[in-house]
Design a protein around this motif. Sequence first.
Motif, PDB file in Angstrom:
ATOM      1  N   MET A   3       0.824  -1.202   0.000  1.00 51.39           N
ATOM      2  CA  MET A   3       0.000   0.000   0.000  1.00 51.39           C
ATOM      3  C   MET A   3       0.860   1.255   0.000  1.00 51.39           C
ATOM      4  O   MET A   3       0.522   2.265  -0.632  1.00 51.39           O
ATOM      5  N   PHE A   4       1.985   1.193   0.703  1.00 49.09           N
ATOM      6  CA  PHE A   4       2.909   2.330   0.745  1.00 49.09           C
ATOM      7  C   PHE A   4       3.497   2.581  -0.650  1.00 49.09           C
ATOM      8  O   PHE A   4       3.590   3.725  -1.096  1.00 49.09           O
ATOM      9  N   ILE A   5       3.869   1.516  -1.347  1.00 49.37           N
ATOM     10  CA  ILE A   5       4.409   1.647  -2.708  1.00 49.37           C
ATOM     11  C   ILE A   5       3.347   2.214  -3.640  1.00 49.37           C
ATOM     12  O   ILE A   5       3.619   3.085  -4.484  1.00 49.37           O
ATOM     13  N   LEU A   6       2.104   1.724  -3.479  1.00 51.01           N
ATOM     14  CA  LEU A   6       1.008   2.243  -4.294  1.00 51.01           C
ATOM     15  C   LEU A   6       0.819   3.740  -4.054  1.00 51.01           C
ATOM     16  O   LEU A   6       0.598   4.512  -5.001  1.00 51.01           O
ATOM     17  N   ALA A   7       0.927   4.151  -2.786  1.00 51.89           N
ATOM     18  CA  ALA A   7       0.790   5.574  -2.470  1.00 51.89           C
ATOM     19  C   ALA A   7       1.898   6.396  -3.121  1.00 51.89           C
ATOM     20  O   ALA A   7       1.660   7.513  -3.608  1.00 51.89           O
ATOM     21  N   ILE A   8       3.116   5.857  -3.154  1.00 52.58           N
ATOM     22  CA  ILE A   8       4.231   6.556  -3.812  1.00 52.58           C
ATOM     23  C   ILE A   8       3.933   6.742  -5.304  1.00 52.58           C
ATOM     24  O   ILE A   8       4.156   7.819  -5.873  1.00 52.58           O
TER      25      ILE A   8
END
Length: 338
Positions: A155-160
């Motif tokens: 999810m963090f990568i998606l947010a980036i």
Amino acid sequence: MMSLLTGFAVLLTGFSIINAGLLALYAVRQSSQMVAYLSGVLLAILSAIQLLNFGYLEFGTEWVHSRIYNVLLFMVAPTFYLLSAPLLEAQTYSFAKRWWHFLPVFLALILPPAWALPLAFVVGSGYLIRLGLNIYALRAQRSRFRLELFGLVLMFILAILVILLGVSNSLVPDQVFFSLYAAAIGGGFVLVSAVLSFAPQLPTEVAEAARETYAVSTLGKVDCELALQALQQLMQKQQMYQDTELDLPSLSEALGLSHYQVSELINTRLGKSFSRYLREQRVEAAKAQLIDQPKATVLGIGLAVGFSSQSNFYEAFREIVGMTPGQFRKLNQKSIPK
């Protein structure tokens, strides 16, 4: 190719709008009043953004270029931060003292929409960095929820990727940008749903890990010995474990404590998570019945002690006892003198 991307985005948009209601119910069930309120606000904001994305992608409406759309974009990052920071930082924040997080929203009312949209993503990147540092601070606890943490990292990568997309929106055609953005939000809903389906107690476990990291306890005013006695009473005499729907909030309500307190009590005093503790209670009851009720079916015993399915029963029994229920029964029946 463009029509395929748009169709995929529309599909994920529909999923996220429907799923937002289910996640809101989960938040009300599992969380405190403030967390449930902020969850509802965040889900409402994301649903509104997705509705406007859908309108543009399907009917060509221009609401995505309006100040209302940009106001919603500016509200996402601070709302998500205020929702997640107490869990990740082991602190209780007063919303009245954190109102200033929403000051950038006024920029959406002042700046031209073409400027406000990328700036909203720049502001979001600042919050993303802060949350990334909070997650990194919990690295010492990663052994407790490796797979769940992997979901958070995704999810963090998606947010980036969303941040990069938003900042470079002027370089991408509108149809592509809003299709990718709608798909990214929908993908986020898919990830959240998958993580919570696999680990419904994840928010509590993360908060627990944060309290251990920052040495913060919720049990300062709790008589732990008395609470443990009450817990034992509920399990051994009232046999609450037989309830298939038993979860941390309902057990906490029965004990008169918050679910954070019960989770910390079980973790620190018994050395295990709530889910592990509950599985052990059910397996111990099943072991007794497998010996005492030789004519009862294995499945019937598993369901009687609170497991929702045969697969869950076998998995938990094998994990805790080291053999299947049938093997356990056969072994112990052989050891009984004739």
